[in-house]
Design an enzyme around this catalytic site. Structure first.
Site, PDB file in Angstrom:
ATOM      1  N   ASP A  51       1.192  21.316 -22.487  1.00  0.00           N
ATOM      2  CA  ASP A  51       2.576  20.932 -22.166  1.00  0.00           C
ATOM      3  C   ASP A  51       2.921  21.229 -20.701  1.00  0.00           C
ATOM      4  O   ASP A  51       4.074  21.416 -20.346  1.00  0.00           O
ATOM      5  CB  ASP A  51       3.561  21.627 -23.112  1.00  0.00           C
ATOM      6  CG  ASP A  51       3.449  23.139 -23.049  1.00  0.00           C
ATOM      7  OD1 ASP A  51       2.471  23.641 -22.435  1.00  0.00           O
ATOM      8  OD2 ASP A  51       4.326  23.824 -23.599  1.00  0.00           O
ATOM      9  N   HIS A 101     -11.584  11.963   3.658  1.00  0.00           N
ATOM     10  CA  HIS A 101     -10.563  12.505   2.751  1.00  0.00           C
ATOM     11  C   HIS A 101     -11.063  13.733   1.996  1.00  0.00           C
ATOM     12  O   HIS A 101     -10.692  13.990   0.848  1.00  0.00           O
ATOM     13  CB  HIS A 101     -10.069  11.425   1.786  1.00  0.00           C
ATOM     14  CG  HIS A 101      -9.109  10.467   2.427  1.00  0.00           C
ATOM     15  ND1 HIS A 101      -8.681   9.309   1.836  1.00  0.00           N
ATOM     16  CD2 HIS A 101      -8.495  10.503   3.631  1.00  0.00           C
ATOM     17  CE1 HIS A 101      -7.851   8.662   2.646  1.00  0.00           C
ATOM     18  NE2 HIS A 101      -7.734   9.370   3.745  1.00  0.00           N
ATOM     19  N   ASP A 127      -5.845  18.384   8.408  1.00  0.00           N
ATOM     20  CA  ASP A 127      -4.942  17.240   8.292  1.00  0.00           C
ATOM     21  C   ASP A 127      -3.936  17.626   7.218  1.00  0.00           C
ATOM     22  O   ASP A 127      -4.261  17.618   6.030  1.00  0.00           O
ATOM     23  CB  ASP A 127      -5.749  15.994   7.895  1.00  0.00           C
ATOM     24  CG  ASP A 127      -4.890  14.727   7.817  1.00  0.00           C
ATOM     25  OD1 ASP A 127      -3.645  14.834   7.766  1.00  0.00           O
ATOM     26  OD2 ASP A 127      -5.484  13.630   7.790  1.00  0.00           O
ATOM     27  N   ASP A 173       2.796  14.216   8.971  1.00  0.00           N
ATOM     28  CA  ASP A 173       1.348  13.988   8.811  1.00  0.00           C
ATOM     29  C   ASP A 173       0.678  14.298  10.143  1.00  0.00           C
ATOM     30  O   ASP A 173       0.788  13.506  11.079  1.00  0.00           O
ATOM     31  CB  ASP A 173       1.137  12.519   8.396  1.00  0.00           C
ATOM     32  CG  ASP A 173      -0.316  12.178   8.120  1.00  0.00           C
ATOM     33  OD1 ASP A 173      -1.181  13.079   8.207  1.00  0.00           O
ATOM     34  OD2 ASP A 173      -0.592  10.998   7.827  1.00  0.00           O
ATOM     35  N   HIS A 220     -11.988   4.152  10.473  1.00  0.00           N
ATOM     36  CA  HIS A 220     -10.675   3.959   9.836  1.00  0.00           C
ATOM     37  C   HIS A 220      -9.686   3.358  10.826  1.00  0.00           C
ATOM     38  O   HIS A 220     -10.013   3.099  11.977  1.00  0.00           O
ATOM     39  CB  HIS A 220     -10.153   5.281   9.255  1.00  0.00           C
ATOM     40  CG  HIS A 220      -9.986   6.394  10.255  1.00  0.00           C
ATOM     41  ND1 HIS A 220      -8.957   6.436  11.164  1.00  0.00           N
ATOM     42  CD2 HIS A 220     -10.732   7.505  10.477  1.00  0.00           C
ATOM     43  CE1 HIS A 220      -9.065   7.531  11.894  1.00  0.00           C
ATOM     44  NE2 HIS A 220     -10.134   8.199  11.511  1.00  0.00           N
ATOM     45  N   HIS A 239      -0.672   4.457  10.489  1.00  0.00           N
ATOM     46  CA  HIS A 239       0.106   3.827   9.424  1.00  0.00           C
ATOM     47  C   HIS A 239       1.572   4.192   9.596  1.00  0.00           C
ATOM     48  O   HIS A 239       1.900   5.164  10.268  1.00  0.00           O
ATOM     49  CB  HIS A 239      -0.398   4.321   8.063  1.00  0.00           C
ATOM     50  CG  HIS A 239      -0.532   5.828   7.980  1.00  0.00           C
ATOM     51  ND1 HIS A 239       0.531   6.646   7.724  1.00  0.00           N
ATOM     52  CD2 HIS A 239      -1.596   6.649   8.169  1.00  0.00           C
ATOM     53  CE1 HIS A 239       0.131   7.905   7.733  1.00  0.00           C
ATOM     54  NE2 HIS A 239      -1.166   7.948   8.021  1.00  0.00           N
ATOM     55  N   HIS A 247       1.877   7.397   3.540  1.00  0.00           N
ATOM     56  CA  HIS A 247       1.441   6.051   3.926  1.00  0.00           C
ATOM     57  C   HIS A 247       2.581   5.126   3.533  1.00  0.00           C
ATOM     58  O   HIS A 247       2.623   4.612   2.423  1.00  0.00           O
ATOM     59  CB  HIS A 247       0.142   5.649   3.228  1.00  0.00           C
ATOM     60  CG  HIS A 247      -1.033   6.463   3.690  1.00  0.00           C
ATOM     61  ND1 HIS A 247      -2.211   6.565   2.985  1.00  0.00           N
ATOM     62  CD2 HIS A 247      -1.203   7.228   4.790  1.00  0.00           C
ATOM     63  CE1 HIS A 247      -3.049   7.349   3.636  1.00  0.00           C
ATOM     64  NE2 HIS A 247      -2.461   7.766   4.731  1.00  0.00           N
ATOM     65  N   GLU A 295      -3.757   8.201  15.061  1.00  0.00           N
ATOM     66  CA  GLU A 295      -4.772   9.157  14.636  1.00  0.00           C
ATOM     67  C   GLU A 295      -6.208   8.659  14.808  1.00  0.00           C
ATOM     68  O   GLU A 295      -6.921   8.448  13.838  1.00  0.00           O
ATOM     69  CB  GLU A 295      -4.539   9.558  13.181  1.00  0.00           C
ATOM     70  CG  GLU A 295      -4.297   8.393  12.209  1.00  0.00           C
ATOM     71  CD  GLU A 295      -4.134   8.873  10.761  1.00  0.00           C
ATOM     72  OE1 GLU A 295      -4.951   9.709  10.338  1.00  0.00           O
ATOM     73  OE2 GLU A 295      -3.203   8.423  10.083  1.00  0.00           O
ATOM     74  N   TYR A 334     -16.436  10.609  14.260  1.00  0.00           N
ATOM     75  CA  TYR A 334     -17.167  11.343  13.229  1.00  0.00           C
ATOM     76  C   TYR A 334     -18.640  11.005  13.387  1.00  0.00           C
ATOM     77  O   TYR A 334     -19.010   9.835  13.372  1.00  0.00           O
ATOM     78  CB  TYR A 334     -16.690  10.937  11.832  1.00  0.00           C
ATOM     79  CG  TYR A 334     -15.176  10.880  11.740  1.00  0.00           C
ATOM     80  CD1 TYR A 334     -14.437  11.988  11.352  1.00  0.00           C
ATOM     81  CD2 TYR A 334     -14.495   9.707  12.088  1.00  0.00           C
ATOM     82  CE1 TYR A 334     -13.053  11.939  11.312  1.00  0.00           C
ATOM     83  CE2 TYR A 334     -13.109   9.649  12.035  1.00  0.00           C
ATOM     84  CZ  TYR A 334     -12.390  10.759  11.658  1.00  0.00           C
ATOM     85  OH  TYR A 334     -11.029  10.705  11.625  1.00  0.00           O
ATOM     86  N   ARG A 350     -10.497  14.456  14.541  1.00  0.00           N
ATOM     87  CA  ARG A 350      -9.384  13.500  14.501  1.00  0.00           C
ATOM     88  C   ARG A 350      -8.173  14.226  15.069  1.00  0.00           C
ATOM     89  O   ARG A 350      -8.011  15.427  14.849  1.00  0.00           O
ATOM     90  CB  ARG A 350      -9.129  13.051  13.056  1.00  0.00           C
ATOM     91  CG  ARG A 350      -7.903  12.166  12.870  1.00  0.00           C
ATOM     92  CD  ARG A 350      -7.867  11.475  11.500  1.00  0.00           C
ATOM     93  NE  ARG A 350      -7.684  12.379  10.371  1.00  0.00           N
ATOM     94  CZ  ARG A 350      -8.621  12.718   9.509  1.00  0.00           C
ATOM     95  NH1 ARG A 350      -9.843  12.230   9.624  1.00  0.00           N
ATOM     96  NH2 ARG A 350      -8.374  13.554   8.504  1.00  0.00           N
ATOM     97  N   GLU A 382      -3.959  13.647  15.304  1.00  0.00           N
ATOM     98  CA  GLU A 382      -2.925  12.776  14.732  1.00  0.00           C
ATOM     99  C   GLU A 382      -1.527  13.304  15.009  1.00  0.00           C
ATOM    100  O   GLU A 382      -1.220  14.461  14.730  1.00  0.00           O
ATOM    101  CB  GLU A 382      -3.123  12.683  13.209  1.00  0.00           C
ATOM    102  CG  GLU A 382      -2.019  11.926  12.483  1.00  0.00           C
ATOM    103  CD  GLU A 382      -2.258  11.824  10.982  1.00  0.00           C
ATOM    104  OE1 GLU A 382      -2.843  12.762  10.402  1.00  0.00           O
ATOM    105  OE2 GLU A 382      -1.862  10.804  10.393  1.00  0.00           O
TER     106      GLU A 382
HETATM  107 MN   LIG Z   1      -2.275   9.975   8.538  1.00  0.00          MN
END
Ligand SMILES: [Mn+2]
Length: 426
Positions: free
Chosen positions: A37, A231, A248, A259, A338, A342, A349, A376, A380, A398, A400
Protein backbone atom coordinates in the site's frame (compact mmCIF):
# COMPACT_ATOMS: atom_id res chain seq x y z
CA UNK A 1 6.04 34.04 -4.51
CA UNK A 2 3.54 31.89 -6.34
CA UNK A 3 1.15 31.81 -9.29
CA UNK A 4 -1.93 33.93 -8.49
CA UNK A 5 -5.51 32.69 -8.82
CA UNK A 6 -5.98 35.40 -11.46
CA UNK A 7 -3.13 33.96 -13.57
CA UNK A 8 -4.62 30.44 -13.42
CA UNK A 9 -7.90 32.05 -14.53
CA UNK A 10 -6.25 33.83 -17.47
CA UNK A 11 -4.73 30.53 -18.62
CA UNK A 12 -8.14 28.82 -18.58
CA UNK A 13 -9.72 31.74 -20.42
CA UNK A 14 -7.16 31.44 -23.24
CA UNK A 15 -8.08 27.76 -23.65
CA UNK A 16 -11.84 28.42 -23.34
CA UNK A 17 -11.60 31.16 -26.00
CA UNK A 18 -10.07 28.63 -28.42
CA UNK A 19 -12.58 25.83 -27.94
CA UNK A 20 -15.49 27.08 -30.05
CA UNK A 21 -18.36 24.97 -28.71
CA UNK A 22 -16.17 21.91 -28.00
CA UNK A 23 -15.97 20.37 -24.55
CA UNK A 24 -12.43 19.90 -23.15
CA UNK A 25 -11.60 17.13 -20.66
CA UNK A 26 -8.21 16.71 -18.94
CA UNK A 27 -7.24 14.02 -16.41
CA UNK A 28 -4.98 14.72 -13.45
CA UNK A 29 -2.27 12.22 -12.57
CA UNK A 30 -3.05 9.23 -10.36
CA UNK A 31 -0.94 7.47 -7.75
CA UNK A 32 1.47 4.71 -8.78
CA UNK A 33 2.09 1.75 -6.50
CA UNK A 34 5.67 1.19 -5.28
CA UNK A 35 4.84 -1.87 -3.15
CA UNK A 36 1.81 -3.14 -1.16
CA UNK A 37 0.00 0.00 0.00
CA UNK A 38 3.02 2.29 -0.57
CA UNK A 39 3.05 4.72 -3.50
CA UNK A 40 5.79 6.57 -5.36
CA UNK A 41 5.90 10.29 -4.57
CA UNK A 42 2.89 11.89 -6.22
CA UNK A 43 3.45 14.64 -8.77
CA UNK A 44 0.55 16.41 -10.48
CA UNK A 45 0.25 16.30 -14.29
CA UNK A 46 1.92 19.49 -15.50
CA UNK A 47 -0.85 20.60 -17.88
CA UNK A 48 -3.54 19.86 -15.30
CA UNK A 49 -1.57 21.88 -12.75
CA UNK A 50 -1.02 24.70 -15.26
CA UNK A 51 -4.78 25.14 -15.69
CA UNK A 52 -5.94 24.51 -12.11
CA UNK A 53 -3.17 24.83 -9.51
CA UNK A 54 -4.83 21.77 -7.93
CA UNK A 55 -2.43 19.05 -6.75
CA UNK A 56 -4.65 16.10 -5.74
CA UNK A 57 -4.66 12.82 -7.71
CA UNK A 58 -7.65 11.14 -9.44
CA UNK A 59 -9.25 14.42 -10.59
CA UNK A 60 -10.83 15.49 -13.88
CA UNK A 61 -10.93 19.01 -15.34
CA UNK A 62 -13.86 19.96 -17.59
CA UNK A 63 -13.77 23.21 -19.56
CA UNK A 64 -17.09 24.07 -21.15
CA UNK A 65 -17.02 27.31 -23.18
CA UNK A 66 -20.80 27.45 -23.74
CA UNK A 67 -22.17 26.18 -20.43
CA UNK A 68 -23.39 28.10 -17.39
CA UNK A 69 -20.32 26.75 -15.61
CA UNK A 70 -17.10 27.08 -17.64
CA UNK A 71 -14.67 25.55 -15.12
CA UNK A 72 -15.76 22.27 -13.56
CA UNK A 73 -13.66 20.00 -11.35
CA UNK A 74 -14.33 16.38 -10.47
CA UNK A 75 -12.35 15.50 -7.32
CA UNK A 76 -12.07 12.90 -4.56
CA UNK A 77 -14.81 13.24 -1.93
CA UNK A 78 -14.15 14.42 1.59
CA UNK A 79 -13.60 11.28 3.70
CA UNK A 80 -12.81 11.56 7.40
CA UNK A 81 -11.22 8.11 7.71
CA UNK A 82 -9.09 8.50 4.56
CA UNK A 83 -8.01 11.95 5.70
CA UNK A 84 -6.93 10.57 9.09
CA UNK A 85 -4.76 8.00 7.30
CA UNK A 86 -3.58 9.84 4.18
CA UNK A 87 -4.07 13.55 4.74
CA UNK A 88 -6.30 16.47 3.87
CA UNK A 89 -8.58 16.56 0.84
CA UNK A 90 -10.30 19.68 -0.46
CA UNK A 91 -13.46 17.95 -1.66
CA UNK A 92 -15.89 19.67 -4.08
CA UNK A 93 -16.74 22.59 -1.80
CA UNK A 94 -13.07 23.17 -1.02
CA UNK A 95 -12.05 23.40 -4.69
CA UNK A 96 -14.84 25.87 -5.41
CA UNK A 97 -13.64 28.05 -2.52
CA UNK A 98 -9.87 27.70 -3.01
CA UNK A 99 -9.40 27.10 -6.75
CA UNK A 100 -12.23 29.22 -8.22
CA UNK A 101 -14.05 26.26 -9.81
CA UNK A 102 -17.50 27.36 -10.98
CA UNK A 103 -18.81 24.04 -9.74
CA UNK A 104 -17.30 20.78 -8.48
CA UNK A 105 -18.44 17.22 -7.94
CA UNK A 106 -17.01 14.00 -6.54
CA UNK A 107 -15.57 11.21 -8.68
CA UNK A 108 -18.66 9.14 -7.77
CA UNK A 109 -20.88 11.69 -9.54
CA UNK A 110 -19.06 11.74 -12.88
CA UNK A 111 -21.99 10.07 -14.77
CA UNK A 112 -24.48 12.61 -13.53
CA UNK A 113 -22.22 15.55 -14.46
CA UNK A 114 -20.84 14.39 -17.80
CA UNK A 115 -23.90 12.82 -19.45
CA UNK A 116 -25.86 16.06 -20.00
CA UNK A 117 -22.72 17.98 -20.98
CA UNK A 118 -21.73 15.45 -23.63
CA UNK A 119 -25.05 15.33 -25.55
CA UNK A 120 -24.29 15.96 -29.26
CA UNK A 121 -21.06 17.79 -28.42
CA UNK A 122 -17.63 17.52 -30.00
CA UNK A 123 -15.12 16.58 -27.29
CA UNK A 124 -11.38 17.13 -27.02
CA UNK A 125 -9.61 14.74 -24.69
CA UNK A 126 -6.81 12.20 -24.36
CA UNK A 127 -7.44 9.08 -22.34
CA UNK A 128 -5.09 8.21 -19.47
CA UNK A 129 -4.68 4.48 -18.80
CA UNK A 130 -4.68 3.76 -15.07
CA UNK A 131 -6.65 6.83 -14.02
CA UNK A 132 -9.61 5.56 -11.95
CA UNK A 133 -12.09 7.54 -14.12
CA UNK A 134 -10.50 6.70 -17.48
CA UNK A 135 -12.70 3.74 -18.49
CA UNK A 136 -15.89 5.40 -17.33
CA UNK A 137 -15.18 8.71 -19.13
CA UNK A 138 -14.17 6.89 -22.32
CA UNK A 139 -17.44 4.93 -22.26
CA UNK A 140 -19.54 8.02 -21.57
CA UNK A 141 -17.86 9.95 -24.39
CA UNK A 142 -18.32 6.94 -26.72
CA UNK A 143 -22.04 6.71 -25.93
CA UNK A 144 -23.14 10.32 -25.61
CA UNK A 145 -20.77 12.67 -27.45
CA UNK A 146 -21.08 13.55 -31.12
CA UNK A 147 -17.39 12.90 -31.80
CA UNK A 148 -13.91 13.05 -30.37
CA UNK A 149 -12.22 15.79 -32.39
CA UNK A 150 -8.54 16.82 -32.70
CA UNK A 151 -7.25 18.18 -29.41
CA UNK A 152 -6.45 21.73 -30.51
CA UNK A 153 -6.75 22.94 -26.91
CA UNK A 154 -3.89 20.65 -25.89
CA UNK A 155 -1.71 22.04 -28.68
CA UNK A 156 -2.62 25.57 -27.59
CA UNK A 157 -1.87 24.62 -23.98
CA UNK A 158 1.64 23.48 -24.95
CA UNK A 159 2.17 26.69 -26.91
CA UNK A 160 1.12 28.75 -23.87
CA UNK A 161 3.32 26.73 -21.50
CA UNK A 162 6.42 27.43 -23.60
CA UNK A 163 6.32 31.17 -22.95
CA UNK A 164 6.73 31.90 -19.25
CA UNK A 165 5.08 34.73 -17.32
CA UNK A 166 7.03 36.89 -14.88
CA UNK A 167 5.52 34.91 -11.97
CA UNK A 168 6.65 31.63 -13.54
CA UNK A 169 10.11 33.03 -14.20
CA UNK A 170 10.46 34.04 -10.57
CA UNK A 171 9.71 30.46 -9.50
CA UNK A 172 12.22 29.15 -12.06
CA UNK A 173 14.86 31.67 -10.92
CA UNK A 174 14.35 30.46 -7.36
CA UNK A 175 14.71 26.78 -8.33
CA UNK A 176 17.78 27.68 -10.40
CA UNK A 177 19.39 29.56 -7.50
CA UNK A 178 18.88 26.71 -5.01
CA UNK A 179 20.26 24.15 -7.50
CA UNK A 180 23.25 26.37 -8.40
CA UNK A 181 24.18 26.70 -4.74
CA UNK A 182 23.76 22.95 -4.26
CA UNK A 183 26.19 22.31 -7.16
CA UNK A 184 28.74 24.67 -5.63
CA UNK A 185 28.37 22.96 -2.27
CA UNK A 186 28.92 19.48 -3.65
CA UNK A 187 32.09 20.66 -5.48
CA UNK A 188 33.37 22.19 -2.26
CA UNK A 189 32.75 19.04 -0.22
CA UNK A 190 33.72 16.49 -2.88
CA UNK A 191 37.34 15.94 -1.76
CA UNK A 192 36.03 14.66 1.61
CA UNK A 193 33.45 12.34 0.03
CA UNK A 194 34.38 9.04 -1.61
CA UNK A 195 31.17 7.83 -3.28
CA UNK A 196 28.51 8.87 -5.77
CA UNK A 197 25.89 8.21 -3.08
CA UNK A 198 27.45 10.68 -0.64
CA UNK A 199 27.75 13.32 -3.37
CA UNK A 200 24.08 12.81 -4.32
CA UNK A 201 23.09 13.08 -0.65
CA UNK A 202 24.99 16.36 -0.38
CA UNK A 203 23.11 17.78 -3.36
CA UNK A 204 19.70 16.72 -2.07
CA UNK A 205 20.54 17.87 1.46
CA UNK A 206 21.42 21.32 0.18
CA UNK A 207 18.14 21.59 -1.79
CA UNK A 208 16.04 20.30 1.11
CA UNK A 209 17.70 22.74 3.51
CA UNK A 210 16.47 25.47 1.15
CA UNK A 211 12.98 23.90 1.46
CA UNK A 212 13.10 22.50 -2.09
CA UNK A 213 12.49 18.85 -1.28
CA UNK A 214 11.40 17.80 -4.77
CA UNK A 215 14.04 16.94 -7.39
CA UNK A 216 12.89 17.78 -10.92
CA UNK A 217 14.31 14.42 -12.08
CA UNK A 218 16.46 11.66 -10.56
CA UNK A 219 19.96 13.12 -10.09
CA UNK A 220 22.76 11.74 -12.25
CA UNK A 221 25.95 11.45 -10.19
CA UNK A 222 28.44 9.68 -12.43
CA UNK A 223 32.12 9.26 -11.56
CA UNK A 224 34.85 8.22 -13.99
CA UNK A 225 33.67 6.26 -17.01
CA UNK A 226 30.08 6.17 -15.65
CA UNK A 227 29.79 9.71 -17.02
CA UNK A 228 29.96 8.36 -20.58
CA UNK A 229 26.49 6.82 -20.03
CA UNK A 230 24.09 9.69 -20.70
CA UNK A 231 21.31 8.75 -18.27
CA UNK A 232 23.36 6.89 -15.63
CA UNK A 233 21.53 7.19 -12.32
CA UNK A 234 22.28 4.20 -10.10
CA UNK A 235 24.75 6.51 -8.27
CA UNK A 236 26.22 3.68 -6.16
CA UNK A 237 29.94 3.56 -7.02
CA UNK A 238 33.00 4.68 -5.10
CA UNK A 239 34.79 7.62 -6.67
CA UNK A 240 38.39 7.07 -7.76
CA UNK A 241 41.31 9.44 -7.01
CA UNK A 242 41.67 10.43 -10.67
CA UNK A 243 37.95 10.48 -11.49
CA UNK A 244 35.97 13.36 -12.82
CA UNK A 245 32.43 13.45 -11.44
CA UNK A 246 29.52 14.51 -13.65
CA UNK A 247 26.50 15.77 -11.69
CA UNK A 248 23.28 16.44 -13.62
CA UNK A 249 20.75 17.49 -10.99
CA UNK A 250 18.17 20.15 -10.25
CA UNK A 251 15.38 20.73 -7.77
CA UNK A 252 11.90 21.96 -8.58
CA UNK A 253 10.13 24.84 -6.87
CA UNK A 254 6.32 24.83 -6.84
CA UNK A 255 6.51 22.28 -9.66
CA UNK A 256 8.86 24.43 -11.81
CA UNK A 257 12.09 22.67 -12.77
CA UNK A 258 15.76 23.52 -12.88
CA UNK A 259 18.30 21.38 -14.75
CA UNK A 260 22.04 21.87 -14.28
CA UNK A 261 25.08 19.77 -15.15
CA UNK A 262 28.55 20.39 -13.75
CA UNK A 263 31.73 18.27 -13.83
CA UNK A 264 34.59 18.43 -11.37
CA UNK A 265 37.58 16.31 -10.30
CA UNK A 266 36.76 14.06 -7.34
CA UNK A 267 39.90 15.22 -5.55
CA UNK A 268 40.04 18.77 -6.89
CA UNK A 269 42.67 18.59 -9.68
CA UNK A 270 42.01 17.91 -13.38
CA UNK A 271 44.38 15.60 -15.25
CA UNK A 272 45.84 17.02 -18.45
CA UNK A 273 43.41 15.07 -20.65
CA UNK A 274 40.37 15.95 -18.51
CA UNK A 275 41.38 19.62 -18.59
CA UNK A 276 41.56 19.70 -22.41
CA UNK A 277 38.17 18.04 -22.89
CA UNK A 278 36.60 20.21 -20.21
CA UNK A 279 37.88 23.38 -21.85
CA UNK A 280 36.55 22.18 -25.23
CA UNK A 281 33.06 21.64 -23.78
CA UNK A 282 33.14 24.92 -21.85
CA UNK A 283 34.18 26.94 -24.91
CA UNK A 284 31.37 25.33 -26.91
CA UNK A 285 28.81 25.81 -24.14
CA UNK A 286 29.60 29.53 -23.77
CA UNK A 287 29.34 30.06 -27.55
CA UNK A 288 25.94 28.35 -27.58
CA UNK A 289 24.62 30.27 -24.54
CA UNK A 290 25.67 33.53 -26.19
CA UNK A 291 23.80 32.55 -29.36
CA UNK A 292 20.46 32.41 -27.51
CA UNK A 293 18.18 35.19 -28.71
CA UNK A 294 14.69 35.62 -30.20
CA UNK A 295 14.38 34.24 -33.73
CA UNK A 296 17.09 31.56 -33.56
CA UNK A 297 16.05 27.89 -33.54
CA UNK A 298 17.41 25.12 -31.31
CA UNK A 299 18.52 23.39 -34.51
CA UNK A 300 20.76 26.34 -35.36
CA UNK A 301 22.27 26.32 -31.88
CA UNK A 302 22.74 22.55 -32.13
CA UNK A 303 24.60 23.04 -35.42
CA UNK A 304 26.81 25.65 -33.76
CA UNK A 305 27.64 23.12 -31.02
CA UNK A 306 28.48 20.39 -33.55
CA UNK A 307 30.85 22.73 -35.39
CA UNK A 308 32.50 23.98 -32.22
CA UNK A 309 32.99 20.46 -30.84
CA UNK A 310 34.44 19.32 -34.16
CA UNK A 311 36.90 22.22 -34.19
CA UNK A 312 37.90 21.66 -30.55
CA UNK A 313 38.38 17.92 -31.04
CA UNK A 314 40.49 18.60 -34.14
CA UNK A 315 42.72 20.93 -32.11
CA UNK A 316 43.11 18.18 -29.50
CA UNK A 317 43.70 15.58 -32.24
CA UNK A 318 40.71 13.34 -31.56
CA UNK A 319 39.08 14.16 -34.91
CA UNK A 320 41.40 14.18 -37.90
CA UNK A 321 41.25 15.38 -41.50
CA UNK A 322 39.38 18.17 -43.21
CA UNK A 323 36.89 20.21 -41.14
CA UNK A 324 34.09 20.36 -43.73
CA UNK A 325 34.39 16.66 -44.48
CA UNK A 326 34.33 15.86 -40.74
CA UNK A 327 31.14 17.91 -40.31
CA UNK A 328 29.55 16.23 -43.32
CA UNK A 329 30.46 12.78 -41.98
CA UNK A 330 29.12 13.78 -38.52
CA UNK A 331 32.43 12.78 -36.92
CA UNK A 332 31.29 14.60 -33.76
CA UNK A 333 28.37 12.20 -33.27
CA UNK A 334 30.59 9.53 -31.67
CA UNK A 335 31.52 12.12 -29.01
CA UNK A 336 28.33 14.23 -28.84
CA UNK A 337 25.35 11.93 -29.49
CA UNK A 338 22.57 14.04 -27.95
CA UNK A 339 20.80 17.34 -28.59
CA UNK A 340 22.06 20.74 -27.50
CA UNK A 341 19.09 21.19 -25.18
CA UNK A 342 15.38 21.35 -24.58
CA UNK A 343 12.65 23.64 -23.28
CA UNK A 344 12.26 23.61 -19.50
CA UNK A 345 9.37 24.72 -17.29
CA UNK A 346 6.84 22.66 -15.36
CA UNK A 347 8.39 19.61 -17.03
CA UNK A 348 12.16 19.30 -17.04
CA UNK A 349 11.82 18.30 -20.71
CA UNK A 350 9.07 20.84 -21.28
CA UNK A 351 6.52 20.71 -24.05
CA UNK A 352 7.66 21.90 -27.46
CA UNK A 353 5.38 19.83 -29.67
CA UNK A 354 8.33 17.68 -30.69
CA UNK A 355 9.36 14.07 -30.10
CA UNK A 356 12.50 13.35 -28.05
CA UNK A 357 14.37 12.60 -31.29
CA UNK A 358 13.37 15.89 -32.86
CA UNK A 359 14.21 18.06 -29.85
CA UNK A 360 17.06 20.41 -30.62
CA UNK A 361 17.12 19.24 -34.22
CA UNK A 362 14.04 21.00 -35.46
CA UNK A 363 13.71 24.32 -37.22
CA UNK A 364 10.00 24.17 -36.49
CA UNK A 365 10.10 26.64 -33.64
CA UNK A 366 12.09 29.83 -33.33
CA UNK A 367 12.92 30.94 -29.81
CA UNK A 368 10.76 33.74 -28.41
CA UNK A 369 11.17 36.00 -25.37
CA UNK A 370 9.91 34.19 -22.26
CA UNK A 371 10.99 30.72 -23.39
CA UNK A 372 13.54 28.92 -21.20
CA UNK A 373 15.85 26.33 -22.72
CA UNK A 374 18.79 24.30 -21.51
CA UNK A 375 22.14 24.58 -23.27
CA UNK A 376 24.06 21.39 -22.59
CA UNK A 377 26.79 20.28 -24.98
CA UNK A 378 28.97 17.35 -23.94
CA UNK A 379 31.91 15.25 -25.05
CA UNK A 380 31.92 11.58 -24.12
CA UNK A 381 34.79 9.26 -25.00
CA UNK A 382 33.45 5.73 -24.63
CA UNK A 383 35.67 3.30 -22.64
CA UNK A 384 35.68 0.96 -25.67
CA UNK A 385 36.65 3.59 -28.26
CA UNK A 386 39.67 1.95 -29.91
CA UNK A 387 40.11 4.84 -32.35
CA UNK A 388 41.63 7.05 -29.68
CA UNK A 389 44.64 6.67 -27.41
CA UNK A 390 43.83 4.82 -24.15
CA UNK A 391 44.53 7.92 -22.05
CA UNK A 392 41.38 9.61 -23.42
CA UNK A 393 38.98 6.73 -22.86
CA UNK A 394 36.25 6.97 -20.22
CA UNK A 395 36.12 10.76 -20.01
CA UNK A 396 32.56 12.13 -20.04
CA UNK A 397 31.86 15.83 -19.67
CA UNK A 398 28.67 17.87 -20.03
CA UNK A 399 28.02 21.46 -18.95
CA UNK A 400 24.42 22.61 -18.73
CA UNK A 401 22.73 25.91 -17.89
CA UNK A 402 19.09 27.07 -17.98
CA UNK A 403 18.79 30.06 -20.27
CA UNK A 404 15.87 32.49 -20.57
CA UNK A 405 15.27 34.10 -23.95
CA UNK A 406 14.85 37.85 -23.39
CA UNK A 407 13.78 40.59 -25.77
CA UNK A 408 17.33 41.30 -26.92
CA UNK A 409 19.25 38.16 -25.98
CA UNK A 410 19.33 35.93 -22.95
CA UNK A 411 19.55 35.66 -19.18
CA UNK A 412 21.49 32.70 -17.76
CA UNK A 413 19.37 31.57 -14.79
CA UNK A 414 22.05 29.20 -13.49
CA UNK A 415 25.11 31.42 -13.87
CA UNK A 416 25.80 31.13 -10.12
CA UNK A 417 26.85 27.48 -10.52
CA UNK A 418 30.63 27.63 -11.00
CA UNK A 419 32.02 26.31 -14.28
CA UNK A 420 35.40 27.99 -14.91
CA UNK A 421 38.33 25.57 -14.52
CA UNK A 422 40.10 27.84 -12.03
CA UNK A 423 36.95 28.29 -9.91
CA UNK A 424 36.34 24.54 -9.80
CA UNK A 425 39.92 23.71 -8.77
CA UNK A 426 39.88 26.45 -6.17
MN1 LIG B 1 18.80 18.79 -19.48
Amino acid sequence: MSISAAEFGTRRKKILDNLGDNLFLLFSNFEHQKNSDVHFDFRQDSSFYYLTGFTEPDSLLILDPIGVDNFILIVRPKDRTKEIWEGFRYGPQGVVESFQADTAWTINEVDKVLKPLLQSRNVQFVSKEGHPLNDKVKALVGTHAKAVVPNTAYTELHRLRQVKSEAELNLMRHAAKISSEAHNKIMLEAPELNSESKLEATFKFSCSMADARDQAYPPIVASGKNATCLHYNVNNQKTGEQDLVLVDAGCSWQNYASDITRCFPAKGKFTEEQRKIYQAVLTTQKKCVEAVKPGISMKEIHQLACESITKELMDIGLIKGDFDKAIEAKAYFEFFPHNIGHHIGLDVHDCDGLSMEERGRSDKYKLQPGMVVTIEPGIYIQPDNKDVDAKWRGIGIRIEDDVLVTEYGYENLTIAALKELSDIER
